[in-house]
Design a protein around this motif. Structure first.
Motif, mmCIF file in Angstrom:
data_model
loop_
_atom_site.group_PDB
_atom_site.id
_atom_site.type_symbol
_atom_site.label_atom_id
_atom_site.label_comp_id
_atom_site.label_asym_id
_atom_site.label_seq_id
_atom_site.Cartn_x
_atom_site.Cartn_y
_atom_site.Cartn_z
ATOM 1 N N LYS A 153 31.423 117.442 56.643
ATOM 2 C CA LYS A 153 30.582 116.577 55.807
ATOM 3 C C LYS A 153 30.775 116.818 54.310
ATOM 4 O O LYS A 153 29.878 116.515 53.513
ATOM 5 C CB LYS A 153 29.105 116.733 56.168
ATOM 6 C CG LYS A 153 28.772 116.422 57.617
ATOM 7 C CD LYS A 153 27.280 116.518 57.881
ATOM 8 C CE LYS A 153 26.950 116.172 59.322
ATOM 9 N NZ LYS A 153 25.500 116.249 59.612
ATOM 10 N N ASP A 193 27.371 127.076 50.423
ATOM 11 C CA ASP A 193 25.905 127.015 50.486
ATOM 12 C C ASP A 193 25.421 125.636 50.046
ATOM 13 O O ASP A 193 24.452 125.097 50.611
ATOM 14 C CB ASP A 193 25.292 128.088 49.588
ATOM 15 C CG ASP A 193 25.517 129.497 50.114
ATOM 16 O OD1 ASP A 193 25.787 129.636 51.320
ATOM 17 O OD2 ASP A 193 25.448 130.455 49.317
ATOM 18 N N GLU A 207 25.962 123.295 52.910
ATOM 19 C CA GLU A 207 24.981 123.527 53.973
ATOM 20 C C GLU A 207 23.597 123.001 53.591
ATOM 21 O O GLU A 207 22.936 122.325 54.400
ATOM 22 C CB GLU A 207 24.904 125.022 54.274
ATOM 23 C CG GLU A 207 23.906 125.379 55.355
ATOM 24 C CD GLU A 207 23.869 126.863 55.653
ATOM 25 O OE1 GLU A 207 22.992 127.279 56.437
ATOM 26 O OE2 GLU A 207 24.709 127.597 55.079
ATOM 27 N N ILE A 208 23.150 123.273 52.361
ATOM 28 C CA ILE A 208 21.804 122.856 51.953
ATOM 29 C C ILE A 208 21.694 121.340 51.890
ATOM 30 O O ILE A 208 20.721 120.742 52.374
ATOM 31 C CB ILE A 208 21.459 123.498 50.597
ATOM 32 C CG1 ILE A 208 21.342 125.018 50.736
ATOM 33 C CG2 ILE A 208 20.166 122.920 50.038
ATOM 34 C CD1 ILE A 208 21.228 125.753 49.412
ATOM 35 N N SER A 266 23.551 119.175 53.464
ATOM 36 C CA SER A 266 23.647 118.645 54.826
ATOM 37 C C SER A 266 22.316 118.764 55.556
ATOM 38 O O SER A 266 21.914 117.843 56.291
ATOM 39 C CB SER A 266 24.745 119.383 55.602
ATOM 40 O OG SER A 266 26.018 119.208 54.997
ATOM 41 N N GLN A 267 21.646 119.881 55.360
ATOM 42 C CA GLN A 267 20.358 120.073 56.020
ATOM 43 C C GLN A 267 19.305 119.117 55.481
ATOM 44 O O GLN A 267 18.510 118.540 56.238
ATOM 45 C CB GLN A 267 19.887 121.526 55.818
ATOM 46 C CG GLN A 267 20.684 122.559 56.597
ATOM 47 C CD GLN A 267 20.284 122.624 58.066
ATOM 48 O OE1 GLN A 267 19.628 121.731 58.590
ATOM 49 N NE2 GLN A 267 20.698 123.673 58.746
ATOM 50 N N ARG A 268 19.279 118.912 54.167
ATOM 51 C CA ARG A 268 18.221 118.097 53.562
ATOM 52 C C ARG A 268 18.444 116.601 53.738
ATOM 53 O O ARG A 268 17.492 115.844 53.970
ATOM 54 C CB ARG A 268 18.122 118.414 52.079
ATOM 55 C CG ARG A 268 17.590 119.794 51.759
ATOM 56 C CD ARG A 268 17.480 119.975 50.254
ATOM 57 N NE ARG A 268 17.049 121.326 49.894
ATOM 58 C CZ ARG A 268 16.918 121.753 48.631
ATOM 59 N NH1 ARG A 268 17.189 120.921 47.622
ATOM 60 N NH2 ARG A 268 16.540 122.996 48.387
ATOM 61 N N TYR A 269 19.689 116.150 53.605
ATOM 62 C CA TYR A 269 19.940 114.712 53.488
ATOM 63 C C TYR A 269 20.833 114.127 54.579
ATOM 64 O O TYR A 269 20.906 112.902 54.697
ATOM 65 C CB TYR A 269 20.591 114.409 52.127
ATOM 66 C CG TYR A 269 19.781 114.869 50.946
ATOM 67 C CD1 TYR A 269 18.700 114.112 50.480
ATOM 68 C CD2 TYR A 269 20.076 116.053 50.290
ATOM 69 C CE1 TYR A 269 17.950 114.532 49.393
ATOM 70 C CE2 TYR A 269 19.332 116.479 49.195
ATOM 71 C CZ TYR A 269 18.266 115.719 48.751
ATOM 72 O OH TYR A 269 17.525 116.139 47.676
ATOM 73 N N GLY A 327 21.071 115.278 58.016
ATOM 74 C CA GLY A 327 20.676 115.499 59.406
ATOM 75 C C GLY A 327 21.154 116.778 60.036
ATOM 76 O O GLY A 327 21.094 116.919 61.266
ATOM 77 N N GLY A 328 21.669 117.717 59.264
ATOM 78 C CA GLY A 328 22.071 118.998 59.837
ATOM 79 C C GLY A 328 23.478 119.397 59.440
ATOM 80 O O GLY A 328 24.272 118.599 58.939
ATOM 81 N N VAL A 329 23.771 120.678 59.682
ATOM 82 C CA VAL A 329 25.068 121.244 59.338
ATOM 83 C C VAL A 329 26.054 120.996 60.474
ATOM 84 O O VAL A 329 25.675 121.007 61.652
ATOM 85 C CB VAL A 329 24.944 122.760 59.060
ATOM 86 C CG1 VAL A 329 26.265 123.342 58.590
ATOM 87 C CG2 VAL A 329 23.861 123.014 58.031
ATOM 88 N N GLU A 375 28.865 122.772 61.836
ATOM 89 C CA GLU A 375 29.653 123.981 62.108
ATOM 90 C C GLU A 375 30.750 124.262 61.069
ATOM 91 O O GLU A 375 31.943 124.214 61.375
ATOM 92 C CB GLU A 375 30.266 123.949 63.523
ATOM 93 C CG GLU A 375 31.221 122.803 63.875
ATOM 94 C CD GLU A 375 30.550 121.567 64.408
ATOM 95 O OE1 GLU A 375 31.237 120.541 64.469
ATOM 96 O OE2 GLU A 375 29.361 121.620 64.758
#
Length: 361
Positions: free
Chosen positions: A107, A270, A273-274, A276-279, A281-283, A285
């Motif tokens: 992503k 980082d 990852e951040i 991806s998590q916030r906007y 739908g997740g990380v 791998e």
């Protein structure tokens, strides 16, 4: 040379080779075996009189001598060149495209789009730092002309990855993933066998003998070369080059201090990852994908640059492929930790599947 002369060379060569090797000390035979094989091939080429065109004219009676007997017709040596008929630049572009694809799965490109949107809407607290300037330049010039749809079509054509509709008439490399897994498994199996051989070997000659078989690696490698070559024509080269430069730039952008500070991140990964998590739908791998990108690209580069000659020296092949062993094992280990690879049953079952051998129920 005539056909009769060539037949004589072929008939007497094995006797000559056996007598010459018998006169050499055992330690020196390996050094001369490849030279004798190359000399035999050269003799057959010389017997064909170049391209063999004159031999064909003699055969149908249109040559300078008119109709001649069969034993006077030049030997038709056919040059085996199928395995060499690939475009190296396409294979190298495929290796880079595979590296890009893994970052697409991580992503990275979507994260950059999110940052551009946040920067444009004023939802990210940066203004005059290097990250802000980099986002401004990306928004102003839009250096990546190839859209997500263009990239997804390229991944589908070269690797059969994704759900994009392949263009009508385009060649799709449908067996790429199966062959790539098989090649990784073959290289991994080769070095596992080699370690077993290092345990059980005993004499001075056995000590230098490769324990694993190179035929499987060569066969799958040649199949990969051929399939990639026939499916990566068109814009794959330019897309891989342009997208590769863009990926290099955005990875440097994500490492800008003001962007990392805006997300309270220590590294660019980082940030990925951040965001991806916030906007998003997740990380996706990132640890496994990063290793698959690194080792997968290196293995595809090795396949592109190696001609996999049939009569290669096993000792030489072992030395050349030795650095690839850790890459194959690392790729397999990372692949098994991804959702796509959780059904991976192991090296031996995967290798049997690629080679068409039935696996135990």
């Amino acid at each position: 040379m005539s056909y009769q002369t060539t037949e004589t060379i072929q008939r007497l060569w094995e006797t000559f080779l056996r007598d010459q090797l018998a006169n050499l000390p055992p330690g020196q035979r390996e050094g001369f075996e490849q030279q004798f094989e190359q000399r035999f091939t050269d003799l057959l080429k010389d017997a064909a009189n170049g391209t063999g065109r004159d031999g064909f004219l003699d055969l149908i009676g249109f040559g300078e001598k008119g109709p001649v007997a069969f034993d006077q017709v030049a030997y038709p040596y056919l040059q085996p060149d199928f395995d060499d008929s690939v475009v190296p630049s396409q294979l190298h572009a495929a290796a880079e495209l595979y590296y890009i694809y893994q970052h697409e799965r991580m992503k990275v490109f979507q994260v950059v789009e999110v940052l551009l949107r946040l920067f444009r809407l004023g939802k990210m607290r940066i203004q005059r730092g290097p990250g802000a300037r980099g986002l401004y330049l990306l928004e102003k010039w839009k250096p990546l002309r190839y859209t997500l749809q263009d990239r997804m079509v390229a991944y589908r054509r070269a690797f059969n990855y994704g759900n994009a509709q392949a263009p009508a008439g385009a060649v799709v490399n449908r067996n790429f993933h199966r062959q790539l897994v098989g090649f990784m498994a073959a290289v991994g199996q080769y070095f596992r066998d080699l370690m077993i051989g290092e345990v059980i070997r005993g004499g001075p000659l056995i000590e230098q003998r490769p324990f694993g078989s190179i035929g499987t690696i060569q066969r799958i490698g040649l199949d990969l070369r051929y399939a990639l070559d026939r499916s990566t024509y068109g814009n794959i080269f330019s897309l891989a080059m342009e997208t590769g430069h863009y990926l290099t730039s955005v990875l440097q952008l994500l490492d800008a201090p003001d962007i990392k500070k805006a997300f309270d991140a220590n590294t660019k990964w980082d940030v990925v990852e951040i965001v991806s998590q916030r906007y998003l739908g997740g990380v996706a791998e990132p640890s496994q994908r990063a290793k698959m990108a690194e080792s997968g690209r290196r293995m595809l580069q090795f396949i592109a640059d190696n001609d996999f000659k049939t009569a290669t020296d096993p000792i030489l092949f072992q030395s050349v492929i030795r650095p690839m062993g850790p890459h194959a094992e690392a790729w397999i280990a990372a692949y098994r930790m991804t959702p796509d690879g959780r059904g991976f049953q192991g090296v031996t079952p995967a290798l049997k599947s690629v080679l068409g051998q039935p696996t135990a129920a």
